[in-house]
Design a protein around this motif. Structure first.
Motif: not given
Ligand code: ADP
Ligand code: MG
Lengths: 422, 241
Positions: A417, A420, B11, B13, B18, B20, B39-46
């Motif tokens: 968090d 981010h 995730y 909320t 979601l 991921v 692509s953005s939001g595809s879960g790379k950072s996750t």
């Protein structure tokens, strides 16, 4: 806790966030500053008023005669009561009474020794008087029973008289003329409390009665009780009043026929007021302090929020929750303790300064005028070290308390968090 | 070094959930230089956060250096992050009130290394990255490339086995990006496993293995020979820019 590295880490953080640290500390410093001033003022008040009781035995009573204000058994009001030696003897028999002395004043006479002379008052009394008034014998001795037995013409002179008439000469064994009557000086007394003055000559009451036509009349009585509670001393007071009412035939309800000043009762009452004031001061002080703690806690919470990212970074680099708690907690303690210390030193310094000025003033007054017996309200308004030390300990705990919730919150920050990317 | 088996992550909320990562299985060996694309939001950072024990996963398994990473206490996680892993972030994440040297030295602080020793070591690493003269400078006095080099020095100082980098060149210009990638390559040649997240093909082309995430699963795994052609085509793209 005593890991130097940790302290360096915290000092580094504090040094680099000076304004924040200052704002955090200010509330605490102010709180402690006020607490010290309040405590000092409270002490000053209590020391000042307490000092007014210093010159006499604490459990002393003074009894003097006045006029009746109520009719009684055919007597009209307005009758003057005259105390006598017989009254004194009867009162002496009351339980719990320790020392007792009559007092009879001869009035102002000229005291002369060789070429020196001055006008002084002569008071006659019993040997017990020394301890009731807490006189200090600086030279020779006080009056004793043998002086009484033989109506000796002996006198204990006040320090002021000694200075005026004898200068540097030893007065013991010399003769002073009181009017025309020679008295042998057997001692010099001083008062514990210089405001009471030492401008009297003291002679045995027996001598006065024979020499100055006093008969067995006396002006007033001073006595002490053995160690008693306030209640017991009030009972003694009441017994004396009843006894005198019976002997002089006045209404026992007539509070104005004789005067009784009970110093113990007054002392206890005064001291009770001061303990109440002290409690009040602590209450206000602690309240101010709590406000300071809440302030620190709030600021630390904001700080933790501001530092969320930094804490996240630290955690990603391997900081344990314990080390984060330690960081916030120790920072809080350090700021609180340091700021509190500064506030305390400033507060104490201010009170010591006031004390110093007051002492200077008091000395100047003693030097210039013989102004004596004025009631003292304020004296030595300082805070003793023990209180300061406990306040310090209180501060450290306060710091820990203030830091606890923010520290817990900091420890629960999740690195994802915090990190981010916005 | 890293083994993922059927890894899931959702995730939740307040209103919805979601999903991921929907079953990722993956093997990364010691010394590999891997990039994660998608692509953005595809879960790379996750994915990277889970690998870095900065986040937890729901299902499947994750073995790091032969040890199952699951339901780990914060204290243990801190130990792994400190000793086995090194992080590099897109936004550098230097501590603003500490100078370059202090920033680099911080991981050693959490290992209990004395101040003197960790500062000396930090200077060594800054020297390696050509930043010795900047040791006393605060982060805001450094350029983006310099900041990222400080961050790399910080990731290296604890001698980690794996370095995880989330878009390490995302905030840098092409020139600087390539310099940073050069540095990472050198580090990789010393035997440290490196996993970077990127969406730039030319950056990914510099790694040995590309994992493409699509709809929560691995859509493509480009290795060796395939990579060579990938490299060629993107190198051409860069050349024509
Ligand atoms: N802490 C979170 N809580 C809820 N949703 C999240 C959280 N982190 C990421 N997501 C969502 O999960 C998805 C994947 O995010 P991320 O892994 O950051 O994608 P990428 O790095 O590939 O752009 C995104 O839709 C994002 O909005
Ligand atoms: Mg991302």
């Amino acid at each position: 806790m005593f890991d130097i590295d940790k302290w360096q880490e915290i000092l580094g953080t504090i040094k680099k966030n000076k304004l924040r640290t200052f704002l955090t500390g200010f509330a605490v410093a102010w709180g402690i500053f006020m607490l010290m001033i309040l405590l000092g003022a409270g002490n000053g008040l209590s020391n000042g008023v307490g000092s007014n009781f210093e010159g006499n035995a604490l459990n002393a009573m003074w009894i003097w005669s006045r006029e009746t204000t109520l009719p009684y058994e055919g007597f009209q009001p307005g009758r003057r009561i005259q105390l006598t030696m017989d009254d004194l003897e009867e009162i002496a028999k009351i339980d719990k009474i320790d020392l007792i002395s009559a007092r009879y004043w001869i009035g102002d006479r000229t005291y002369s020794y060789q070429n020196e002379y001055g006008n002084y008052n002569t008071q006659s009394c019993h040997p017990d008087y020394q301890h009731i008034e807490k006189l200090i014998i600086t030279k020779g001795r006080f009056l004793n029973e043998i002086d009484m037995e033989y109506d000796r013409k002996v006198m204990v002179i006040g320090h002021d008289i000694e200075e005026a008439l004898f200068k540097d000469k030893d007065p013991i064994g010399e003769f002073i003329r009181v009017g025309t009557v020679p008295f042998k000086v057997i001692g010099v007394y001083n008062e514990m409390d210089p405001r009471e003055g030492t401008r009297q000559g003291l002679i045995p009451i027996a001598t006065a009665q024979r020499l100055f036509n006093a008969g067995n009349r006396i002006h007033n009585m001073a006595l002490t009780t053995v160690d008693v509670t306030k209640k017991e001393s009030q009972r003694v007071e009441e017994e004396i009043r009843l006894l005198l009412a019976k002997r002089h035939k006045f209404d026992p309800e007539d509070q104005r026929a004789i005067g009784i000043y009970n110093s113990l009762e007054n002392y206890i009452e005064t001291m009770n007021i001061f303990s109440a004031i002290k409690m009040f001061v602590w209450l206000i002080g602690i309240g101010t302090l709590i406000a300071g703690i809440v302030g620190v806690s709030n600021i630390m919470l904001i700080v933790v929020k501001e530092r969320t990212k930094e804490i996240g970074i630290r955690k990603a680099l391997g900081a344990t929750p314990g080390s984060i708690i330690g960081l916030v907690l120790l920072e809080s303690i350090l700021i609180t303790a340091l700021a509190g210390y500064i506030g305390m030193v400033l507060g104490i310094s201010l009170m010591e300064g006031v004390n110093f000025m007051m002492e200077q003033q008091a000395q100047a007054q003693v030097g210039t005028s013989g102004d004596q017996g004025e009631f003292r309200m304020f004296m030595n308004p300082t805070v003793d070290l023990r209180i300061a030390v406990s306040a310090m300990l209180l501060l450290v705990s306060a710091g820990a308390l203030a830091g606890y919730i923010p520290a817990k919150r900091a420890a629960s920050i999740k690195p994802i968090d915090a990190l981010h990317d916005e | 070094m890293i083994t993922l088996k059927n890894l899931h992550k959702s995730y939740f909320t307040a209103s919805n959930s979601l999903h991921v990562l929907k079953g990722i299985s993956l093997d990364i060996h010691q010394g590999e230089f891997v990039s994660v694309m998608g692509s953005s939001g595809s879960g790379k950072s996750t994915l990277l956060n889970i690998l870095g024990i900065l986040d937890s996963y729901d299902k499947g398994s994750y073995h790091l250096d032969g040890k199952l990473i699951q339901n780990m206490s914060e204290k243990n996680a801190a130990k792994y992050r400190n000793e086995t892993l090194g992080f590099i972030f897109q936004s550098f994440n230097l501590i603003s009130f500490k100078n370059a040297m202090e920033n680099v030295a911080l991981p050693l602080y959490y290992q209990g290394v004395s101040r003197k020793k960790r500062n000396v070591t930090a200077l060594e690493y800054l020297d390696k990255l050509g930043l010795l003269e900047w040791a006393e400078h605060m982060p805001n006095e450094l350029s983006g490339g310099q900041k990222q080099r400080v961050a790399i020095a910080r990731a290296l100082i604890s001698k980690p086995k794996v370095i995880l980098a989330d878009e390490p060149t995302g905030a840098l210009d092409t020139q600087t990006s390539y310099e940073v990638m050069e540095i990472l390559k050198e580090i990789n040649q010393e035997g440290i496993t490196i996993i970077i997240v990127t969406h730039e093909h030319d950056i990914a082309a510099m790694t040995d293995k590309i994992i493409k995430l699509r709809d929560g699963v691995i859509g493509d795994l480009i290795i060796n020979g395939d990579l060579a052609s990938f490299k060629k085509s993107y190198a051409k793209n860069v050349a024509t820019l």
